[in-house]
Design an enzyme around this catalytic site. Sequence first.
Site, PDB file in Angstrom:
ATOM      1  N   GLU A 270     -34.032  -6.936 -27.948  1.00  0.00           N
ATOM      2  CA  GLU A 270     -33.938  -5.760 -26.701  1.00  0.00           C
ATOM      3  C   GLU A 270     -32.420  -6.465 -26.336  1.00  0.00           C
ATOM      4  OE1 GLU A 270     -37.109  -4.320 -24.735  1.00  0.00           O
ATOM      5  OE2 GLU A 270     -38.223  -3.474 -25.758  1.00  0.00           O
ATOM      6  N   GLU A 376     -42.657  -4.355 -30.855  1.00  0.00           N
ATOM      7  CA  GLU A 376     -43.300  -3.701 -30.521  1.00  0.00           C
ATOM      8  C   GLU A 376     -43.722  -2.590 -29.639  1.00  0.00           C
ATOM      9  OE1 GLU A 376     -41.238  -6.791 -27.024  1.00  0.00           O
ATOM     10  OE2 GLU A 376     -41.797  -4.872 -25.925  1.00  0.00           O
TER      11      GLU A 376
END
Length: 533
Positions: A270, A376
Amino acid sequence: MKTTKMFSKSKYFMIYISLFMILFVKINYANIECQRRYYDQDSFVCVCNEKTCDTFDQLKKTPIGVVQVYETSRDGFRFQSSHINFTNDDNILSNNDDHIRINVDKTKKYQKIIGFGGAFTDATGLNIATLSEKLQSKLIENYFGSNGIEYTLGRIPIGGSDFSSRPYTYDDYNDDDTLSKFSLQMEDHQFKIPYLKMAQKISPNKLYYYGSPWSSPRWMKTNNDIRHGGLLKGQPGGKYYQLFARYIVRFLQEYEKQNISMWGITIENEPAAGFDSHYQWNCLGFNSSLERDFIKLDLGPELYRNGYTKNKLAVMIYDDQMPQMKTFTETVMSDEEAAKYVSGVAFHWYHNDEADRRDMDKLNAQFPTIFLLATEACEEWKNYPKKVHLGSWHLMNRYANNIIQDLNHYATGWTDWNLALDLKGGPNWVGNMVDAPIIINATANEFYKQPSFYAMGHFSKFLPPNSTRINFKIESNHVHAIDATTFLRPDGSLVMVLLNSNQQTIPIQVYDPERGHFQLVMKSESIATLLWY
Ligand SMILES: *[C@@H]1O[C@H](CO)[C@@H](O)[C@H](O)[C@H]1NC(C)=O
Ligand SMILES: *[C@@H]1O[C@H](CO)[C@@H](O)[C@H](O)[C@H]1NC(C)=O
Ligand SMILES: *[C@@H]1O[C@H](CO)[C@@H](O)[C@H](O)[C@H]1NC(C)=O
Ligand SMILES: *[C@@H]1O[C@H](CO)[C@@H](O)[C@H](O)[C@H]1NC(C)=O
Ligand SMILES: *[C@@H]1O[C@H](CO)[C@@H](O)[C@H](O)[C@H]1NC(C)=O
């Protein structure tokens, strides 16, 4: 007279013995059933303890014309198996008006599967370690074993993440410019490596592990902090970008010394979070041009210098929410020098919609040689005080729906987040608790398999690496819709996963031009995986 009677007695005895043996053999081969426990949700968990734990035995090859069906439903089934036979008789289907017809089309093929799995976070290992040794291996067996759901992917945070009990990296010594103090931590030795090895030992399949860094060491960052945003100091090609590339290579090498080699890495977990100075946990910022230049100038060359060429290690870019994935990928891939190091694009599930799925299709068309992989996902229960909902069917439905949509838009696999969490959804050093498919109750020496565990299994057990997605068409005169995806496995069998999210049962007719057709009625709020040769 007497002999006849004796004969008949012993005949009955023999029949009795044979019946007993048939039953015995059957019991021996049957799956162990779910031990249900209801909490305050609309469905239940399956309890695993030293005495019992439900299994999902290896799939058996069925004769041609026989469809093997596995069902999981809100109100009762967990991988419930049954059979349906194909028929060529049209009459039995003709008077059924409200139904959905699915036509399988093997002539059009799409992406190949890489795999399904979850993440070996520190929190996962910390929780598994609270169980007795017998249950530890039972848990790993449930995910990776031949009588479990046969995961083949494992994601490994490179250093700490928020799902650790403390913030750390592999080199928390200021200005260690030679990385001479780089070292794996207690968490690697106690909570990651033992379970990574256990999974390799238990799995009948080849496992594909991949690493993802959260923060670099703080002294490499502009804000000198593991969290609260921050980029690497300087520019790509400069000292700190070089050092971070070296840091990632050191992780690969140190894990190899422990006999664990990575199939791949994502460049940064991220990376957009690294531009947010209020961000609460481990992060490091890259935008598309920084990541492009980092791969081109630092990471790519450093990997190659150390033998991690593209055919040995899959480098995945992005690893973030879908909305920016397309433009990010275009920036990186439009640079030939950067593109040559890239194998795939990783993405997360948290903020996705239909438009993003269309972006996946476009990306596949633009860059057919790189794969898309979901890396994820978890239910965060945003706005709920409670972060673990034991027995929530919503968990199952959300996972299954998301996986089907991703697969139908070129995802090559799907990685869940923590393999196991505690009853509160942690531990997590910043209190970012979430849900997981397996929840551990340490005081009871038990673990609970959530409905989402079964959602994962409806794909992972049936779609081994190299399964190829094929086309299907739905013709419906039913008011409700279902979700579906179809695959051709390397062994030549066909797999169809169907999700009925409605509170109504739905009759379904499946047509395979090579085999004929069959009919089944899908239970309300259920998922089914069908497999036929
Ligand atoms: C389905 O097919 C199998 C194998 O061909 C056969 O043994 C079985 O009797 C059939 N079942 C039904 C209900 O027709
Ligand atoms: C790695 O494997 C080799 C060969 O099997 C073995 O000798 C060595 O002890 C292992 N190292 C570790 C750290 O497990
Ligand atoms: C990425 O961030 C750097 C540093 O802040 C900036 O110079 C660059 O313009 C940004 N690139 C993009 C594509 O936003
Ligand atoms: C966890 O186990 C303890 C001890 O057996 C028990 O009292 C408690 O209710 C369990 N918690 C849950 C959520 O099942
Ligand atoms: C998948 O197919 C590729 C190419 O045919 C092959 O190299 C690879 O070994 C296969 N993977 C598995 C797990 O069978």
